[in-house]
Design a protein around this motif. Structure first.
Motif, mmCIF file in Angstrom:
data_model
loop_
_atom_site.group_PDB
_atom_site.id
_atom_site.type_symbol
_atom_site.label_atom_id
_atom_site.label_comp_id
_atom_site.label_asym_id
_atom_site.label_seq_id
_atom_site.Cartn_x
_atom_site.Cartn_y
_atom_site.Cartn_z
ATOM 1 N N PHE A 146 37.175 63.093 -1.562
ATOM 2 C CA PHE A 146 38.636 63.111 -1.676
ATOM 3 C C PHE A 146 39.050 61.862 -2.443
ATOM 4 O O PHE A 146 38.835 60.734 -1.977
ATOM 5 N N LEU A 147 39.626 62.077 -3.625
ATOM 6 C CA LEU A 147 39.895 60.984 -4.559
ATOM 7 C C LEU A 147 41.383 60.664 -4.625
ATOM 8 O O LEU A 147 42.231 61.543 -4.465
ATOM 9 N N GLY A 148 41.692 59.396 -4.886
ATOM 10 C CA GLY A 148 43.081 58.983 -5.029
ATOM 11 C C GLY A 148 43.377 57.644 -4.402
ATOM 12 O O GLY A 148 44.413 57.031 -4.671
ATOM 13 N N LEU A 149 42.458 57.152 -3.557
ATOM 14 C CA LEU A 149 42.624 55.842 -2.941
ATOM 15 C C LEU A 149 41.710 54.829 -3.621
ATOM 16 O O LEU A 149 40.929 55.168 -4.509
ATOM 17 N N ALA A 150 41.790 53.563 -3.190
ATOM 18 C CA ALA A 150 40.981 52.511 -3.797
ATOM 19 C C ALA A 150 39.491 52.812 -3.626
ATOM 20 O O ALA A 150 38.677 52.464 -4.490
ATOM 21 N N GLU A 151 39.136 53.444 -2.484
ATOM 22 C CA GLU A 151 37.752 53.823 -2.260
ATOM 23 C C GLU A 151 37.694 55.298 -1.878
ATOM 24 O O GLU A 151 38.680 55.871 -1.409
ATOM 25 N N GLU A 152 36.523 55.875 -2.080
ATOM 26 C CA GLU A 152 36.364 57.311 -1.869
ATOM 27 C C GLU A 152 36.300 57.656 -0.384
ATOM 28 O O GLU A 152 35.651 56.972 0.408
ATOM 29 N N ILE A 153 36.996 58.718 -0.009
ATOM 30 C CA ILE A 153 36.799 59.335 1.296
ATOM 31 C C ILE A 153 35.875 60.519 1.076
ATOM 32 O O ILE A 153 36.086 61.328 0.167
ATOM 33 N N ARG A 154 34.832 60.605 1.901
ATOM 34 C CA ARG A 154 33.831 61.655 1.685
ATOM 35 C C ARG A 154 33.559 62.383 2.999
ATOM 36 O O ARG A 154 33.366 61.760 4.042
ATOM 37 N N LEU A 155 33.517 63.711 2.913
ATOM 38 C CA LEU A 155 33.109 64.545 4.033
ATOM 39 C C LEU A 155 31.721 65.091 3.736
ATOM 40 O O LEU A 155 31.543 65.916 2.842
ATOM 41 N N THR A 156 30.740 64.598 4.490
ATOM 42 C CA THR A 156 29.360 65.070 4.362
ATOM 43 C C THR A 156 29.085 66.005 5.537
ATOM 44 O O THR A 156 29.305 65.625 6.698
ATOM 45 N N THR A 157 28.609 67.219 5.248
ATOM 46 C CA THR A 157 28.507 68.216 6.321
ATOM 47 C C THR A 157 27.472 69.277 6.003
ATOM 48 O O THR A 157 27.106 69.472 4.835
ATOM 49 N N ASN A 158 27.004 69.955 7.052
ATOM 50 C CA ASN A 158 26.162 71.138 6.851
ATOM 51 C C ASN A 158 26.940 72.423 7.096
ATOM 52 O O ASN A 158 26.358 73.512 7.151
ATOM 53 N N VAL A 159 28.247 72.320 7.249
ATOM 54 C CA VAL A 159 29.111 73.497 7.217
ATOM 55 C C VAL A 159 29.265 73.907 5.747
ATOM 56 O O VAL A 159 29.473 73.035 4.895
ATOM 57 N N PRO A 160 29.129 75.159 5.416
ATOM 58 C CA PRO A 160 29.313 75.559 4.013
ATOM 59 C C PRO A 160 30.625 75.011 3.447
ATOM 60 O O PRO A 160 31.694 75.193 4.038
ATOM 61 N N LEU A 161 30.536 74.352 2.308
ATOM 62 C CA LEU A 161 31.708 73.681 1.740
ATOM 63 C C LEU A 161 32.818 74.670 1.397
ATOM 64 O O LEU A 161 34.010 74.335 1.506
ATOM 65 N N SER A 162 32.448 75.869 1.008
ATOM 66 C CA SER A 162 33.464 76.864 0.640
ATOM 67 C C SER A 162 34.362 77.184 1.824
ATOM 68 O O SER A 162 35.573 77.375 1.669
ATOM 69 N N TYR A 163 33.771 77.237 3.025
ATOM 70 C CA TYR A 163 34.578 77.536 4.208
ATOM 71 C C TYR A 163 35.621 76.442 4.456
ATOM 72 O O TYR A 163 36.739 76.715 4.885
ATOM 73 N N ILE A 164 35.230 75.217 4.190
ATOM 74 C CA ILE A 164 36.152 74.103 4.423
ATOM 75 C C ILE A 164 37.223 74.057 3.340
ATOM 76 O O ILE A 164 38.422 73.937 3.629
#
Length: 594
Positions: A146-164
């Motif tokens: 997730f981009l837009g802040l001074a540093e990156e927010i990242r969601l790392t997961t084994n849930v299929p990304l398309s579902y999220i």
């Protein structure tokens, strides 16, 4: 009778950040990268602009059961739906590593099926700058950035990304992990790292609890308060904030919506006393270093509060947010930093006293503190005849407050002890003179006709802070004056439920509508001091009814409904519980259990 309002949320954190998670699994509050940063999730203050992070069933109504793993800050939420049952385990990793504590800006959500085949919808929509900065999701191989802040927010997961990304529900047939990070991401094996972090975090908290020294008097409640209090210390600097949140109203529609994510100097003594009472010196030392750092850069006064990094300007602003249940304004910053609040000097002196009189501290911990003590003593002398905003930070009223003079007296008393211990004759003489001056001011607040000390010289109003005259030893607890003073405060400020108002007279915003929990705990301590132990125990037990489902306390309580209001969780309230339990147990001669 009105419906009782409680904050149906649990607190997780690791001394680098704090987060509030609702019983419905939604992450309602999370500020990154610091306690006082803009929120990444702030649905608590605005459902539309606050972003969202939830793990809810897709098939209609559901019920939940939320609890902490015993003696930890690891939160579990069990969800029961038509399709099945599952558990969400939320935690902030914290454990020793490489001679320091590993405390990343990372929240881990473990999602595991318990029964049936529940269908879950995972929603993750972080925001930036209090909802003013939209973030752009970017799909990668096994994570979403997730981009837009001074540093990156990242969601790392084994849930299929398309579902999220599409917010589509999926069948939960095996354990899933969702790891949200700010800045440095998780770049390691997902499942094994999460399980290892969980195990080590549980072990850390349980070891920390084992190292506390507490009696068997309501031990479970004291442990939960100690764990909550620990989370409010920002370990990077040692500062301890008053509460996790901003702008939760003291009463609905009151306009008393303040930002409490700062470090109040007036709380110094009570907070350090709580850690001392449970035998935790690491937190005391870190907080002392924060105070010492501030003391080296003050000008002509100490401010009532500072930021967690010691910044002095906390300019108050109002944000364009809906507010908690529509309560506006939503404020960040706190104009109280501009106030004159002269009790802070005595607070600092009394807080430092253990460094000198407790043999468990050695010379290293006392470094630089003699200069600090002399400086604070000098401030007491300079402000002895100066009116101030008082403990409760009146915005448009300056008085000669009894509470301020009590801490002038107590601070000078502490300095006198230190001076005598080290043979500093000049400092001892100065302290003795200031003790006498402060005592004369306190006695000027006494009303013989009512047998009570009022809140200020020339005033007829009573104030719960007057309980401190007994707790600080100014009034001998076995004296007739202590008895009549306590009785007068009870009559005017106590509710039938055992709650205490700060005061009952009008201030800048009218007459207070809700009671202040720390005052109720002070009352219990006063009862214990004067030997009314049965009363103290009974009133303590009454206050336990005002926690939420997890044992967490707010700032204020509506005496009529028992509702929680004010910022949450309130560190000051948990300090009150710890200190009141300690005072009662000591009077009951209950042994401490390690």
């Amino acid at each position: 009778m009105s419906t009782r309002h409680t904050y149906d949320m649990g607190l997780v954190g690791n001394c680098a950040y704090l987060a509030l998670i609702h019983q419905d699994t939604s992450l309602q509050w999370l500020c990154w990268p610091r306690f006082d940063s803009g929120f990444v999730f702030g649905g608590l203050l605005d459902r539309d602009k606050g972003g969202a992070f939830s793990l809810q069933p897709a098939d209609g109504e559901f019920s939940t059961h939320q609890y902490y793993l015993d003696n930890t800050n690891v939160l579990c939420t069990e969800v029961d739906s038509v399709g099945g049952r599952y558990r969400v385990t939320d935690f902030a990793p914290r454990f020793p590593q490489y001679e320091r504590y590993y405390k990343p800006l990372m929240i881990i959500r473990k999602l595991e099926p318990l029964a049936g085949t529940p269908r879950v919808r995972a929603v993750c929509r972080p925001t930036g700058n209090y909802g003013q900065t939209p973030l752009t999701p970017r799909r990668s191989s096994n994570h979403i950035a997730f981009l837009g802040l001074a540093e990156e927010i990242r969601l790392t997961t084994n849930v299929p990304l398309s579902y999220i990304l599409d917010e589509e529900d999926f069948a939960l047939t095996e354990t899933k992990y969702l790891v949200l990070t700010y800045g440095a991401p998780l770049e390691a094996a997902l499942e094994t790292s999460c399980e290892q972090f969980l195990q080590r975090t549980v072990q850390y908290w349980r070891t920390w609890v084992k190292s506390t020294s507490i009696s068997n008097f309501y031990q479970t409640e004291v442990i939960r308060s100690a764990l909550a209090l620990k989370l409010h210390q920002y370990e990077d600097t040692g500062a301890i904030i008053a509460a996790t949140t901003t702008s939760l109203p003291e009463a609905p529609g009151s306009g008393r919506n303040w930002d409490y994510r700062y470090c109040w100097m007036r709380d110094t003594f009570y907070i350090l006393n709580a850690f001392n009472n449970i035998g935790h010196f690491e937190e005391m030392e870190q907080y002392f270093h924060f105070i010492a750092n501030i003391s080296t850069k003050v000008g002509d006064k100490y401010q009532p509060l500072y930021s967690i990094s010691g910044a002095s300007e906390l300019i108050e602003q109002e944000l364009d947010l809906a507010g908690y249940r529509g309560n506006q304004p939503v404020r960040i910053g706190n104009d109280a930093y501009t106030h004159i609040q002269n009790d802070v000097y005595g607070q600092v002196l009394v807080a430092l006293l253990p460094l000198y009189v407790d043999r468990r501290f050695v010379t290293k911990e006392r470094a630089h503190s003699e200069k600090l003590m002399r400086e604070a003593l000098s401030f007491i002398g300079r402000t002895m005849n100066q009116p101030d905003a008082g403990l409760w930070e009146f915005r448009n009223l300056a008085q000669y407050h009894c509470y301020t003079y009590l801490f002038h007296w107590a601070g000078a008393h502490a300095a006198h002890k230190v001076a005598q211990h080290f043979g500093l004759a000049d400092m001892a003489a100065e302290a003795a003179d200031l003790m006498q001056q402060a005592q004369e001011k306190i006695e000027a607040c006494y009303l013989p006709s009512r047998g009570v000390y009022t809140n200020a010289i020339g005033s007829t109003h009573l104030d719960a802070s007057g309980l401190q005259l007994i707790l600080m030893g100014y009034l001998p607890p076995d004296s007739e004056r202590a008895r009549t003073h306590l009785a007068a405060l009870e009559q005017e400020l106590k509710t039938p439920e055992g709650l205490f108002y700060r005061y009952r007279h009008a201030d800048d915003f009218g007459t207070p509508e809700t009671t202040f929990l720390i005052c109720s705990f002070w009352y219990i301590e006063a009862l214990a001091c004067v030997g009314r132990l049965d009363d103290a125990t009974r009133e303590f037990e009454k206050l336990l009814r005002y926690t939420n489902h997890l044992g967490l306390l707010s700032e204020d309580v509506d005496a009529r409904t028992g509702s929680q209001w004010g910022n949450f969780p309130q560190a000051y309230s948990h300090v009150g519980l710890v200190n009141a339990a300690y005072r009662i147990a000591k009077k009951l001669d209950r042994p401490n259990f390690l």
